[in-house]
Scaffold this motif. Structure first.
Motif, PDB file in Angstrom:
ATOM      1  N   ASN A  80       8.895  -1.110  10.689  1.00  0.00           N
ATOM      2  CA  ASN A  80       7.652  -0.789  10.055  1.00  0.00           C
ATOM      3  C   ASN A  80       6.598   0.350  10.682  1.00  0.00           C
ATOM      4  O   ASN A  80       5.386   0.071  10.696  1.00  0.00           O
ATOM      5  N   GLY A  81       7.391   1.315  11.217  1.00  0.00           N
ATOM      6  CA  GLY A  81       6.583   2.573  12.020  1.00  0.00           C
ATOM      7  C   GLY A  81       6.103   2.154  13.352  1.00  0.00           C
ATOM      8  O   GLY A  81       5.399   3.069  13.985  1.00  0.00           O
ATOM      9  N   GLU A  82       6.054   1.020  13.713  1.00  0.00           N
ATOM     10  CA  GLU A  82       6.119   0.609  15.045  1.00  0.00           C
ATOM     11  C   GLU A  82       7.277   0.747  16.052  1.00  0.00           C
ATOM     12  O   GLU A  82       8.290   0.479  15.675  1.00  0.00           O
ATOM     13  N   ARG A  83       7.079   1.582  16.967  1.00  0.00           N
ATOM     14  CA  ARG A  83       8.088   1.755  17.942  1.00  0.00           C
ATOM     15  C   ARG A  83       8.457   0.623  18.804  1.00  0.00           C
ATOM     16  O   ARG A  83       7.444   0.179  19.442  1.00  0.00           O
ATOM     17  N   PHE A  84       9.703   0.395  19.159  1.00  0.00           N
ATOM     18  CA  PHE A  84      10.066  -0.629  20.081  1.00  0.00           C
ATOM     19  C   PHE A  84      11.042  -0.075  20.993  1.00  0.00           C
ATOM     20  O   PHE A  84      12.140   0.485  20.609  1.00  0.00           O
ATOM     21  N   GLU A  85      10.890  -0.403  22.125  1.00  0.00           N
ATOM     22  CA  GLU A  85      11.852  -0.061  23.388  1.00  0.00           C
ATOM     23  C   GLU A  85      12.259  -1.336  23.738  1.00  0.00           C
ATOM     24  O   GLU A  85      11.389  -2.181  24.125  1.00  0.00           O
TER      25      GLU A  85
ATOM     26  N   GLU B 209       6.555  -6.877   4.655  1.00  0.00           N
ATOM     27  CA  GLU B 209       5.243  -6.421   5.031  1.00  0.00           C
ATOM     28  C   GLU B 209       4.769  -5.101   5.402  1.00  0.00           C
ATOM     29  O   GLU B 209       3.846  -4.561   5.309  1.00  0.00           O
ATOM     30  N   GLY B 210       6.024  -4.448   5.777  1.00  0.00           N
ATOM     31  CA  GLY B 210       6.035  -2.780   5.990  1.00  0.00           C
ATOM     32  C   GLY B 210       5.791  -2.097   4.601  1.00  0.00           C
ATOM     33  O   GLY B 210       5.241  -0.893   4.397  1.00  0.00           O
ATOM     34  N   LEU B 211       5.971  -2.746   3.449  1.00  0.00           N
ATOM     35  CA  LEU B 211       5.989  -2.013   2.015  1.00  0.00           C
ATOM     36  C   LEU B 211       4.418  -2.164   1.937  1.00  0.00           C
ATOM     37  O   LEU B 211       4.027  -1.190   0.986  1.00  0.00           O
ATOM     38  N   GLY B 212       3.756  -3.209   1.897  1.00  0.00           N
ATOM     39  CA  GLY B 212       2.460  -3.305   1.576  1.00  0.00           C
ATOM     40  C   GLY B 212       2.008  -4.723   2.365  1.00  0.00           C
ATOM     41  O   GLY B 212       2.887  -5.544   2.722  1.00  0.00           O
ATOM     42  N   ASN B 213       0.686  -4.842   2.358  1.00  0.00           N
ATOM     43  CA  ASN B 213       0.339  -6.129   2.907  1.00  0.00           C
ATOM     44  C   ASN B 213      -1.175  -6.225   2.536  1.00  0.00           C
ATOM     45  O   ASN B 213      -1.827  -5.497   1.925  1.00  0.00           O
ATOM     46  N   ILE B 214      -1.828  -7.400   3.078  1.00  0.00           N
ATOM     47  CA  ILE B 214      -3.149  -7.677   2.480  1.00  0.00           C
ATOM     48  C   ILE B 214      -4.175  -6.628   3.081  1.00  0.00           C
ATOM     49  O   ILE B 214      -5.395  -6.282   2.573  1.00  0.00           O
ATOM     50  N   LYS B 215      -3.898  -5.972   4.159  1.00  0.00           N
ATOM     51  CA  LYS B 215      -4.766  -5.271   5.008  1.00  0.00           C
ATOM     52  C   LYS B 215      -4.881  -3.947   4.338  1.00  0.00           C
ATOM     53  O   LYS B 215      -5.650  -3.376   3.960  1.00  0.00           O
TER      54      LYS B 215
END
Ligand SMILES: Cc1cc2nc3c(=O)[nH]c(=O)nc-3n(C[C@H](O)[C@H](O)[C@H](O)COP(=O)(O)OP(=O)(O)OC[C@H]3O[C@@H](n4cnc5c(N)ncnc54)[C@H](O)[C@@H]3O)c2cc1C
Ligand code: FES
Ligand code: FES
Length: 1365
Positions: free
Chosen positions: A20-25, A98-104
């Motif tokens: 969801n756009g967050e990078r994970f290493e 939740e990456g498509l859309g969410n409450i925030k």
């Protein structure tokens, strides 16, 4: 080889990807870690749900995007995150719901439409559904379909349905989900979509479209799917020892890896592509090296030459399908077109889209070759004479696919490189019979419980023929007949039939001989289920193929036929062909659906079809279920170690296998129960049941221990590796059947007040009968609830010897008691919290308690938090399910079908403990009484057996009672050769007889709406006309038969005492607590509506949107005591009643203040009123306990259904063409919620009556313990036309706001499908001269239906043709 944008491969030392756009290493990881495991334990994203862990449910679906440097574009596709290995997504971008859309950030239109179309009940399946749809939407934009009108996508309705055909939902019955998906389709007619919150009836089409949450393919294309960052754009090759993950780039590299010293010295190596094979084999081995085959160009290429097409073995099946379709479009040869189209169409029935996207063709074939997986692809490739190339210790070799199959199993280091499909070649020789235009045709078949919804076949077949039409008829030059998945080591050819048919002109005699020979060739191995059925399928498929060939002769092959035998067959083929446009071959899976409901405004907003509270957060995956609660520090994970034997003395548990499982902390057993505590794992009204087997196990599946480890995966592995030492010395043999229980007088007792009462004088009734049927027998099996969320709990020890337990339980109050008892602590030391349940259906009563109590015991002993989320297999083993039964009946009746007396001897298999079993006789008899039997007597025994305890499953007892009633009616009708509907009618209750049979619950005469319902449904379903049409259809169709049935139900419910608590906060928002738990049935939504309605009587300003100010919160056993159990369909209404009482208290306290303020200022708003009330210290919290009066505590529900089915006499497949339901909901509190309950329950009932086999082995251990073997309905198995009408039967003085229950009763209406199937079978038997009296088992699966239609119909048919020629 072009690997990166700049041409160079990047050998990555670090596993990197985005979610969801967050990078994970990820610097270090066990290479067996799945994407799901990582997402759920190492990120904040929880929308991926674990429903099965084997690729069979779709709850874990995510979108994977990766950049293809060669094509310079991003590819996005769904995968099941439960099978995708984390190391395999290096350089990819993952999108979850939740990456498509969410409450925030705002919800995606998919989320909003799911909510607005009422497509989410418990919500556990919803994020996965949303991702399946999102992927279809995203990919449709790349299609060559015409541009869609604004607000829609290029998706077609057929594609929208297929996008979710592999996702399971146990709550909704799929229709609303399909509507939400179809609302995006370019070709949708919005008039066809069902009830929703967006538009009103009567709105014009244009208005409707404008009211849908806006969708724009550009704005709502998720940005994460467009991988633009250079890091992800380059092809990252993960090749590092720290992960034990290797990605060879060439065959040479692969070879040197496989020949490395490490491997030679015995290191365990695993070649891997999509890892979906793990879904089937659940490989628990620990490997030293994983070798990812996807980056070797030869394994991912497609090559076309003069001879055919070659596919790299690592290509996903979905890509192979794509290439085959492309080839069939671009190829000019019609033979090739047919061949490739057929293979592609067949492959589209394999698994589901999200599996086919990662499952490789090579992986499938290696599983088939090495481990005898029942592959479809192997059968197809065998038929078309494919070849494969292999890399082994001896180098590369190319061999025929057939040789590959028959070789000894591939070594783990051997690699399948490519698969070659040759172009079809027809014979060119003109032979003596003057052959013309030889053609090569391929046809393939598969018979599976669910045609499209992810189901392995009972048998598959692919036939390649080189034939032509000449003066004498159809001449077969050559034929290859491949059969598979029928219980042999691998697909095989029926060479005896091939040899026989070669050079023959098709005739009745030839077909007759061919089917005899095929029966000799297709012999399932010992132990295969339904061997005779599988054999008969082989006959059916061959017959269909050859008769179709004759039909094709004139259309495709050309030429004329003079042979009289050929003519006869031609006619046979036409009979077949006419009816062959089987319903499943239609363009869409569902054809239409209507929901008729009347909104009741008497108690506004009660009666409004409001969307389910919390539906958008369920869709985005932000709704928190027990397993979504983050683990507290130091948390352990546990699971149950179950016995595999019914009655053995346990001497010890050890881990015998080497290496020993990692991460194990302790095994908790009965010995760990603290002093003062008791071995109690659950409690019900009739007593408690043990948590662990003490010394001797009581049934296969009994809990021997609870293993705790650092992760859930380690705990599960340890439980699988646990070896139990046991002996049976001195023990009696177990009781495994009800007959043995009777012999050994092993019974459970129901308290006398629970015993149902008999009606009338049976002997008298029998004496008045003209006819009698004596000692007829019925057997009924079990059903598993199949909630999508398995049993789960989290126990956290707190100060001062207290314990907080989060549990997905329908009965928090009794779990609370059970934990206190087990730990030997006072009840005020325990607190059980249940926010929401991912589906319950009765299955989260006692078994949920066991799991939670085990966690609490472990947490108590280890002084650490302990959680458990059962894997599907263990859940299925311990669940117990519905009560199996054996019933014998005697019935007396008049010549006109009027029944005068019925007696039943009922043996109920209750399993080992009492659970809720004492209710079963009561509910069963209540449902049975739906007809006026004249006199009714029975002898019911609750048999105590060495099986897992049978428990509540939606409509427990009632569904069996209804079924038995229908069997008796059908038996009588068949005995008298009367129309069944007329026998039903003549035995229908008058109000007087109703009151006689149900003295405490029949209500007022005006409340008996069943006769009205039956008239209504006859009209709305055009019953009489359709009966005639069905008759006509059956007269003119030989291989397909239809049946139609109209069935009434009477369903008794009881209302229980329930608490409610309403508190108003400073800002005027309201918080409500109730005893009932929310598990998808919409309880919270109705409670909100009732709260708003009741408080509105305060009559101040600003109350229009009061319902928006109400939040219902989790049930907490210390905050609200005497919460009771959520079951029996009435908890919503009793919770509403309790809330009304609480609100009334508040109204009473607030009305004087309103009056005072209004007098002073003329008007007062709600917010001001509450502020003033706070300032004046008015108590703004009220609690009440609703106890129904005796007139309200029991009542009857009525409904009726008309179902029409079509049975394929050749395969036994039943298609539900149409179902109409009329159901009396009183004044529905929320017609949208109630509609969802009715449709969902009905489809669950279809599962019971038609599909779901919950089977044990000879020792009572559950063997249908996975999504592979247990088949709940999917979108392709529900009624194609599904119309439901809620009857608003007006005011009911003794009901809560005049509403009636609907959670369970509609399930039993599914008996109409079973009865219609019986009618269709009856017609098939009649035509084959088989006696018309028979019992159709439950479930009426394909083998059952086919057996009753006749396993030898084809042979008999051919004989009849022979004798008439
Ligand atoms: C839910 C579900 C439903 C399914 N339904 C069907 C169905 O209806 N019909 C049907 O035919 N199939 C069905 N399948 C099987 C599916 O097609 C296979 O699981 C899949 O094709 C395996 O490919 P993979 O890339 O995931 O293999 P992996 O899981 O990566 O590997 C499977 C095995 O093959 C080995 N392997 C893989 N590739 C090679 C190679 N090139 N050379 C040597 N060894 C190799 C691996 O070491 C491993 O042992 C289903 C699978 C699932 C999960
Ligand atoms: S959890 Fe992955 S498909 Fe069921
Ligand atoms: S809403 Fe689909 S499983 Fe509950």
């Amino acid at each position: 080889m072009e690997l990166a944008e700049n041409g160079a491969p990047i050998i990555a030392g670090l596993l990197v990807f985005e979610v969801n756009g967050e990078r994970f290493e990820v610097p270090e990881i066990d290479p067996s870690t799945t994407l799901l495991e990582f997402l759920r334990t190492k990120t904040r994203f929880r929308s991926v749900k674990l429903g099965c862990g084997e690729g069979g449910c779709g709850a874990c679906v995510v979108l994977l995007s990766k950049y293809d440097p060669k094509l310079k574009r991003t590819e996005s596709f769904t995968v099941s995150s439960c099978l995708t290995l984390l190391c395999s997504i290096n350089g990819c971008s993952v999108t979850t719901s939740e990456g498509l859309g969410n409450i925030k950030d705002g919800f995606h239109p998919i989320h909003l439409r799911f909510a607005g179309f009422h497509a989410s009940q418990c919500g556990f399946c919803t994020p996965g559904m949303c991702m399946s749809l999102f992927s279809a939407l995203a990919n449709s934009e790349k299609s060559d379909h015409l541009q869609a009108p604004p607000g829609f996508s290029k998706l077609t309705i057929s594609e929208a349905e297929r996008a979710i055909s592999g996702n399971l939902c146990r709550c909704t019955g799929y229709r609303p989900i399909a509507d939400a998906c179809k609302s995006f389709a370019a070709d949708v007619d919005l008039e066809d979509l069902g009830t929703n919150t967006f538009w009103r009836r009567g709105d014009a089409k244009g208005i409707r479209a404008s009211k849908l949450p806006t969708y724009n393919p550009i704005d709502h294309a998720c940005s994460y799917t467009d991988v633009t960052k250079s890091e992800l754009k380059s092809k990252r090759i993960l090749n590092f020892e720290q992960y034990s993950w290797h990605t060879p780039l060439t065959i040479d590299e692969l070879q040197s890896l496989l020949c490395s010293d490490m491997v030679r010295n015995g290191a365990m190596i695993k070649l891997v592509v999509g890892n979906t094979g793990d879904g089937y084999y659940k490989d628990a081995k620990k490997y030293d090296k994983y070798v990812d085959l996807r980056s070797i160009p030869e394994l991912s290429m497609v090559r076309r030459d003069e001879q055919g097409i070659e596919f790299g073995a690592a290509l996903p099946i979905s890509k192979v399908i794509l290439y085959l379709k492309l080839e069939s479009k671009t190829n000019t040869s019609s033979d090739r077109k047919v061949l490739f189209t057929r293979i592609a169409e067949h492959m589209e029935k394999i698994a589901s889209i999200f599996i086919r996207n990662s499952a490789s063709i090579g992986g499938n074939l290696v599983m088939a070759q090495r481990k005898h997986f029942p592959s479809d692809i192997a059968t197809l490739l065998l038929a078309v004479d494919s070849s494969v190339s292999i890399l082994s210790g001896h180098g590369q070799e190319k061999i025929s696919f057939e040789e590959f199959l028959y070789r000894s199993p591939l070594d783990p280091k051997d690699v399948l490189l490519t698969v070659h499909i040759p172009f079809p070649k027809s014979s060119e020789v003109q032979n003596s019979v003057g052959q013309q235009h030889p053609r090569v045709l391929l046809e393939s078949y598969r018979a599976a419980p669910r045609p499209l919804g992810n189901s392995l076949p009972y048998l598959n077949a692919a036939f390649l023929v080189d034939a032509c039409c000449n003066e004498s008829g159809v001449l077969v030059n050559r034929v290859r007949l491949a059969f598979g998945a029928y219980g042999t080591k691998h697909a095989s050819r029926a060479t005896n039939v091939e040899e026989y048919l070669a050079g023959k002109v098709l005739s009745v005699e030839v077909l007759d001989k061919a089917v005899k020979l095929v029966k000799e060739a297709i012999v399932p191995e010992d132990g295969t289920s339904y061997p005779a059925y599988r054999k008969s399928l082989a006959v059916s498929f061959l017959f269909s193929f050859l008769t179709n060939l004759i039909n094709d002769c004139s259309d495709v092959i050309g030429g004329s036929k003079n042979d009289p035998n050929g003519k006869l067959l031609e006619n046979a083929a036409k009979v077949y062909d006419k009816i062959m446009p089987s319903p499943i071959k239609g363009p869409t899976l569902l054809s239409s659906a209507k929901q008729i409901m009347e909104t009741n405004r008497d108690y506004n907003p009660v009666g409004e079809p409001m969307p389910k509270f919390g539906a958008p957060i369920q869709a985005s995956g932000e709704a928190v279920y027990v397993d979504d609660i983050p683990s507290p520090p130091n948390c352990l994970h546990g699971t149950l170690i179950c016995s595999s034997k019914p009655l053995v003395r346990v001497k010890g548990i050890s881990f015998k296998s080497k290496p020993e499982p990692t991460g194990v902390v302790d095994i908790i057993t009965a010995n760990d129960i603290p002093k003062g505590g008791e071995n109690v794992g659950g409690m019900a009204h009739f007593g408690s049941e043990p948590l662990f087997a003490d010394e001797v196990t009581r049934f296969a599946g009994d809990f021997i221990g609870f293993v705790t480890a650092d992760t859930q995966k380690h705990a599960n592995l340890a439980a699988r590796m646990a070896s139990v030492d046991y002996d049976t010395e001195g023990l009696d043999p177990p009781i495994l059947t009800v007959e043995e229980a009777v012999e050994r007088s092993s019974f459970l007792e129901a308290p006398s007040f629970m015993l149902p009462s008999m009606v009338g004088d049976f002997s008298n009734g029998m004496a008045n009968a003209d006819h009698k049927i004596l000692s007829a027998e019925i057997k009924l099996g079990s059903q598993y609830c199949f909630y999508m969320e398995t049993q789960t709990a989290l126990a956290i020890p707190d100060e001062d010897n207290t314990m907080v337990v989060y549990s997905s339980v329908q009965w928090p109050e009794f779990l609370h008691r059970s934990i206190a008892k087990c730990l030997g602590i006072p009840e005020h030391n325990v607190r059980v919290i249940t926010r929401r349940i991912g589906g319950g259906f009765g299955g989260k009563l006692l078994r949920a308690m066991t799991v939670a109590t085990a966690c609490a015991l472990a947490a108590h002993k280890l002084r650490r938090p302990v959680r458990c989320y059962l894997d599907r297999k263990t859940d299925m083993i311990i669940a117990g399910g519905r009560h199996p039964m054996k019933i014998k009946y005697d019935v007396g009746f008049k010549s006109d079908g009027k029944i005068t007396a019925l007696h039943l001897d009922i043996l109920i298999n209750a399993g080992i403990t009492v659970d809720i079993s004492p209710f079963i006789p009561f509910t069963m008899v209540a449902a049975l009484k739906k007809y006026n039997w004249g006199a009714l007597s029975f002898n019911i025994k609750l048999c105590k057996t060495n099986h897992s305890s049978k428990s509540a499953v939606r409509a427990p007892g009632d569904v069996q009672g209804t079924y038995v009633a229908e069997v008796v009616i059908e038996h009588v009708a068949s005995f008298l050769s009367l129309d069944v509907d007329s026998v039903r009618n003549i035995n229908l209750h008058t109000y007087e007889s109703l009151s006689f049979f149900y003295p405490h619950s029949s209500g007022d005469p005006v409340e008996y709406t069943l006769p009205l319902i039956l008239d209504k449904i006859a009209e709305s379903s055009s019953y009489t006309e359709r009966v005639a049409r069905v008759e006509l259809f059956n007269k003119s169709n030989f291989w397909h038969k239809r049946g139609i049935s109209r069935v009434p139900i009477v369903y008794q419910v009881s209302v229980n005492a329930t608490p409610g608590k309403v508190s108003i906060l400073w800002d005027g928002s309201i918080v409500v607590e109730v005893g009932g738990t929310e598990m998808g049935q919409g309880l919270w939504t109705k409670v909100r509506q009732t709260t708003a309605y009741t408080l509105t009587s305060i009559q101040c300003d600003g109350m229009d949107d009061l319902v928006e100010k109400v939040r219902v919160v989790q049930s907490d056993t210390l905050s609200i005591v005497q919460g009771g159990v959520t079951s029996g369909s009435t908890t919503s209404e009793s919770s509403c009643a309790a809330v009304r009482l609480s609100c009334n208290i508040l109204v009473e306290r607030l009305v004087p203040l309103v009056k005072e303020l209004q007098e002073k200022t003329g008007s007062v708003t709600w917010d001001d009123l509450i502020l003033q009330a706070q300032n004046r210290s008015i108590n703004l919290a009220a609690h009440a306990y609703y106890v129904p009066e005796s007139s309200s505590s029991e009542y009857l529900n009525y409904g009726a259904a008309v179902s029409e089915v079509e049975v394929n006499v050749l395969t036994g497949q039943t298609t539900i063409l149409r179902t109409d339901i009329v159901y009396d909901c009183g004044k529905s509190m929320n017609p949208a919620v109630d509609m969802g309950q009715i449709e969902g329950a009905f489809v669950q009932g279809i599962g019971f009556f038609m599909l779901e086999e919950y089977l044990d082995n000879s020792e009572g251990l559950t063997i249908t313990d996975s999504t592979w073997t247990y088949k709940i309905p999917t979108l392709d198995t529900i009624p194609k036309q599904f119309n439901v009408e809620l009857l608003n039967s007006g005011h009911h003085k003794d009901r809560v706001l005049s509403s009636k229950a609907c959670g369970e009763p509609p399930l039993v209406l599914a008996v109409s499908v079973h009865c219609a199937t019986r009618a269709a079978i009856c017609s098939a038997r009649k035509q084959s001269n088989i006696p018309s009296t028979f019992l159709l088992d439950v479930p009426a699966t394909m083998p059952v239906v086919k057996q009753l239609c006749g396993l030898d119909t084809v042979e008999k048919y051919l004989q009849s043709l022979s004798s008439s020629s």
